[in-house]
Write an enzyme that holds these catalytic residues in place. Structure first.
Site, PDB file in Angstrom:
ATOM      1  CG  ASN A 150      -0.371   0.002   2.500  1.00  0.00           C
ATOM      2  OD1 ASN A 150       0.669  -0.627   2.706  1.00  0.00           O
ATOM      3  ND2 ASN A 150      -0.957   0.722   3.418  1.00  0.00           N
ATOM      4  N   GLY A 226       1.930  -6.010   7.291  1.00  0.00           N
ATOM      5  CA  GLY A 226       0.983  -6.593   6.342  1.00  0.00           C
ATOM      6  C   GLY A 226      -0.297  -6.966   7.057  1.00  0.00           C
ATOM      7  CB  THR A 230       0.285 -12.261   6.271  1.00  0.00           C
ATOM      8  OG1 THR A 230      -0.709 -12.114   5.286  1.00  0.00           O
ATOM      9  CG2 THR A 230       1.560 -12.764   5.649  1.00  0.00           C
ATOM     10  CD  GLU A 248       3.973  -1.829  13.539  1.00  0.00           C
ATOM     11  OE1 GLU A 248       2.808  -1.397  13.598  1.00  0.00           O
ATOM     12  OE2 GLU A 248       4.770  -1.739  14.484  1.00  0.00           O
ATOM     13  CB  CYS A 282      -2.483   0.212   8.047  1.00  0.00           C
ATOM     14  SG  CYS A 282      -1.079   1.297   8.354  1.00  0.00           S
ATOM     15  CD  GLU A 461       7.517  -0.786  11.829  1.00  0.00           C
ATOM     16  OE1 GLU A 461       6.774   0.018  11.255  1.00  0.00           O
ATOM     17  OE2 GLU A 461       8.085  -1.731  11.254  1.00  0.00           O
TER      18      GLU A 461
HETATM   19  P1  NAP Z   1      -0.096  -9.217   3.173  1.00  0.00           P
HETATM   20  O1  NAP Z   1      -0.837  -9.983   2.145  1.00  0.00           O
HETATM   21  O2  NAP Z   1      -0.107  -9.699   4.559  1.00  0.00           O
HETATM   22  O3  NAP Z   1       1.409  -9.129   2.624  1.00  0.00           O
HETATM   23  C1  NAP Z   1       2.427  -8.402   3.260  1.00  0.00           C
HETATM   24  C2  NAP Z   1       3.768  -8.969   2.840  1.00  0.00           C
HETATM   25  O4  NAP Z   1       3.897 -10.283   3.382  1.00  0.00           O
HETATM   26  C3  NAP Z   1       3.917  -9.129   1.329  1.00  0.00           C
HETATM   27  O5  NAP Z   1       5.248  -8.851   0.978  1.00  0.00           O
HETATM   28  C4  NAP Z   1       3.556 -10.594   1.132  1.00  0.00           C
HETATM   29  O6  NAP Z   1       4.053 -11.159  -0.036  1.00  0.00           O
HETATM   30  C5  NAP Z   1       4.220 -11.204   2.359  1.00  0.00           C
HETATM   31  N1  NAP Z   1       3.720 -12.532   2.715  1.00  0.00           N
HETATM   32  C6  NAP Z   1       2.559 -13.128   2.352  1.00  0.00           C
HETATM   33  N2  NAP Z   1       2.488 -14.372   2.881  1.00  0.00           N
HETATM   34  C7  NAP Z   1       3.623 -14.564   3.598  1.00  0.00           C
HETATM   35  C8  NAP Z   1       4.128 -15.639   4.395  1.00  0.00           C
HETATM   36  N3  NAP Z   1       3.435 -16.772   4.555  1.00  0.00           N
HETATM   37  N4  NAP Z   1       5.322 -15.486   4.999  1.00  0.00           N
HETATM   38  C9  NAP Z   1       6.008 -14.337   4.880  1.00  0.00           C
HETATM   39  N5  NAP Z   1       5.595 -13.295   4.126  1.00  0.00           N
HETATM   40  C10 NAP Z   1       4.410 -13.401   3.503  1.00  0.00           C
HETATM   41  O7  NAP Z   1      -0.549  -7.708   3.211  1.00  0.00           O
HETATM   42  P2  NAP Z   1      -0.842  -6.768   1.986  1.00  0.00           P
HETATM   43  O8  NAP Z   1      -2.121  -7.202   1.345  1.00  0.00           O
HETATM   44  O9  NAP Z   1       0.398  -6.638   1.150  1.00  0.00           O
HETATM   45  O10 NAP Z   1      -1.046  -5.357   2.733  1.00  0.00           O
HETATM   46  C11 NAP Z   1      -2.260  -4.939   3.258  1.00  0.00           C
HETATM   47  C12 NAP Z   1      -2.313  -5.203   4.746  1.00  0.00           C
HETATM   48  O11 NAP Z   1      -1.211  -4.590   5.389  1.00  0.00           O
HETATM   49  C13 NAP Z   1      -3.546  -4.599   5.393  1.00  0.00           C
HETATM   50  O12 NAP Z   1      -4.081  -5.521   6.310  1.00  0.00           O
HETATM   51  C14 NAP Z   1      -3.009  -3.377   6.123  1.00  0.00           C
HETATM   52  O13 NAP Z   1      -3.766  -2.955   7.228  1.00  0.00           O
HETATM   53  C15 NAP Z   1      -1.667  -3.867   6.533  1.00  0.00           C
HETATM   54  N6  NAP Z   1      -0.777  -2.749   6.815  1.00  0.00           N
HETATM   55  C16 NAP Z   1      -0.444  -2.498   8.115  1.00  0.00           C
HETATM   56  C17 NAP Z   1       0.382  -1.417   8.432  1.00  0.00           C
HETATM   57  C18 NAP Z   1       0.779  -1.106   9.843  1.00  0.00           C
HETATM   58  O14 NAP Z   1       1.684  -0.307  10.027  1.00  0.00           O
HETATM   59  N7  NAP Z   1       0.159  -1.698  10.840  1.00  0.00           N
HETATM   60  C19 NAP Z   1       0.861  -0.606   7.397  1.00  0.00           C
HETATM   61  C20 NAP Z   1       0.485  -0.890   6.088  1.00  0.00           C
HETATM   62  C21 NAP Z   1      -0.322  -1.971   5.798  1.00  0.00           C
HETATM   63  P3  NAP Z   1       3.287 -11.066  -1.456  1.00  0.00           P
HETATM   64  O15 NAP Z   1       4.253 -10.324  -2.254  1.00  0.00           O
HETATM   65  O16 NAP Z   1       3.091 -12.446  -1.945  1.00  0.00           O
HETATM   66  O17 NAP Z   1       2.014 -10.343  -1.268  1.00  0.00           O
END
Ligand code: NAP
Length: 484
Positions: A150, A226, A230, A248, A282, A461
């Protein structure tokens, strides 16, 4: 067609599999680049490179390390336009937003931690019995950084900069959905003269590269941003190996609006906090609670303000709402709008896919959507949608709105709108979120702790919090003889 390469041991290299993944431009709905479909073999090479680089990097005087990180920050600034354009094309966000937020912040992340290490002092604890303790904070070794799509470069560098500044070597994985600016960062690191192996960027799927990083015995700490599910998978793999974890995760953030708020400022900012980056931050507020005396007026003006937003080509200056990141995400968000209707919600504005004319005819666009008539505990108001969709509902008392606000599994951020000082403190204290913004949103001071409570994360963080995460603390206790 651009081919993205891994960055391992200082060089831009192809993946061991020789296979590539399609990278899409969400505004066009078309493939425009390819990224390595890496696997455990590439992660192994990256870990070996990082382990070889670690002794020299961790022992390098802080001033020299700082200088190198400052060069990377300067490299980001020198490539500002190129990076902003790449981020917009890769993610679907407006070019204006990439220029105003993503790229400046990526440079700031390096500036912040490059300069922070010049001011770091560790604690010491004196004992009257005749002893002194001092805390050594030393780098951990090779750390893993995994980031989402994002805010691609913004969040990638938010992990990498403190990890490197603290003296660690890094194996990092950006989201395979938005790999372009991480790739451009590897070129900037080469240009800046970062020693080979200090930072390694392995592109590919979470199920292969992310999993391999999480499992690798040579990576004792993982910083992940993420989704919550995950994060749960990562914790399951990392916990039995006793890895240090910073998670996070997702959010379902409330915006709480009292009748005594500064009306114009609140209205303007809540439009922004609901729909910036197509609601794919997020920290976006997706549940808007308005005190009843203000409810009808606010709802009417809010709908009018949303209708003034322009969905369009992310590269156009007039566009305020760009494309959502992928076709799969488009369908996920639209399915939540359908769910909201099934749950008795009323679509006040939006609710549909947008088909633009011209270039972006096949792009993934959704109207900014506002829904009312839903209960606080229905799925639409409990689950993270992560798109341009918000719900609005009235409340009568502080107790009631706190019940609503704190009712989800998440606890990332909240915003509170009131001119009443006592209420501000009372409500802020009761909100179960790691961040409370009062009369503002997304105002960030990089020194402050950043992260969520409950299922929004583990750890914090920002500022010294990240520095503590990326170091091992060792207490050295010295007893000395008192003069008799
Ligand atoms: P995601 O699907 O959880 O993916 C995040 C990262 O993890 C990607 O690089 C993903 O790879 C990788 N990943 C997926 N499965 C994994 C596994 N089994 N082991 C290790 N890594 C793995 O999240 P997203 O859809 O990219 O992002 C949206 C989410 O992030 C939302 O829920 C949002 O709220 C959250 N977010 C949180 C914050 C915060 O600071 N709290 C900030 C921004 C976003 P791929 O390349 O395959 O997708």
């Amino acid at each position: 067609m651009t081919t993205i390469h891994n960055y391992i041991n200082g060089a831009l290299v192809a993946p061991a599999s020789a296979q590539y993944l399609d990278v899409y431009n969400p505004a066009l709905g078309q493939v425009y680049a390819e990224a390595p479909d890496s696997d455990a073999r590439d992660v192994q090479q990256a870990v070996e490179a990082a382990q070889s680089a670690f002794p020299a990097w961790s022992k390098m005087p802080a001033e020299e390390r700082s200088q190198l990180l400052l060069k990377i920050a300067a490299g980001i600034e020198a490539n500002f336009d190129k990076l902003a354009l790449a981020e917009s094309i890769d993610n679907g966000k407006t070019l204006k937003l990439a220029k105003a937020m993503d790229i400046p912040r990526a440079a700031s992340n390096f500036f912040f931690y490059a300069t922070a290490i010049m001011h770091h002092a560790s604690e010491s604890h004196y004992m009257e019995e005749g002893a002194i303790n001092y805390t050594l904070r030393r780098p951990i070794g090779v750390v893993g950084c995994i980031s989402p799509w994002n805010l691609p470069l913004y969040l990638f560098t938010w992990k990498i900069a403190p990890a490197l500044a603290a003296g660690n070597c890094v194996v990092a994985k950006p989201s395979e959905i938005t790999p372009m600016t991480a790739y451009l960062l590897s070129e900037i690191c080469i240009e800046a003269g970062l020693p080979p192996g200090v930072l390694n960027i392995v592109h590919g799927l979470g199920s292969k590269v992310g999993q391999a990083i999480t499992e690798h015995s040579g990576i004792p700490a993982i910083s992940f941003t993420g989704g919550t599910s995950t994060g749960e998978q990562i914790a399951k793999v990392a916990a039995p190996k006793f890895k240090k974890l910073s998670l996070e995760l997702g959010g379902k953030n409330p915006a709480i609006i009292f009748a005594d708020c500064d009306y114009e400022k609140t209205l303007k900012t809540v439009v922004r906090s609901s729909f910036l980056n197509q609601g794919q931050i997020c920290l976006c507020g997706s549940r808007i609670f308005v005190e009843r005396p203000l409810y009808e007026q606010f709802k009417t003006d809010f709908v009018a303000a949303i209708k003034n937003l322009t969905v369009g080509d992310p590269l156009d200056d007039d566009t305020t709402v760009g494309a959502v990141v992928s076709e799969a995400h488009l369908h996920k968000v639209l399915s939540y709008i359908e769910l909201a209707k099934e749950e008795g919600g009323r679509i006040l504005t939006g609710g549909n896919r947008v088909r633009l004319e011209g270039n972006c005819a096949n792009g993934w666009f959704i109207e900014p959507t506002l829904i009312d008539g839903l209960g606080y505990d229905c799925r639409t108001n409990q689950e993270e949608i992560f798109g341009p969709v918000a719900s609005i509902m009235p409340f009568d008392t502080e107790e009631e709105v706190l019940l609503y606000a704190n009712s989800t599994q998440y606890g990332l951020a909240s915003s509170l709108w009131t001119e009443n000082l006592s209420r501000t403190h009372r409500v802020a204290e009761e909100l179960k979120t790691g961040i409370v913004w009062v009369n503002c949103w997304l105002l960030r001071d990089l020194r402050t702790p950043f992260g969520g409570m409950k299922n929004s994360g583990v750890g914090r963080e920002g500022g010294w919090e990240a520095f503590r995460f990326f170091t091992e603390a060792k207490n050295v206790c010295i007893e000395y003889q008192q003069k008799s």
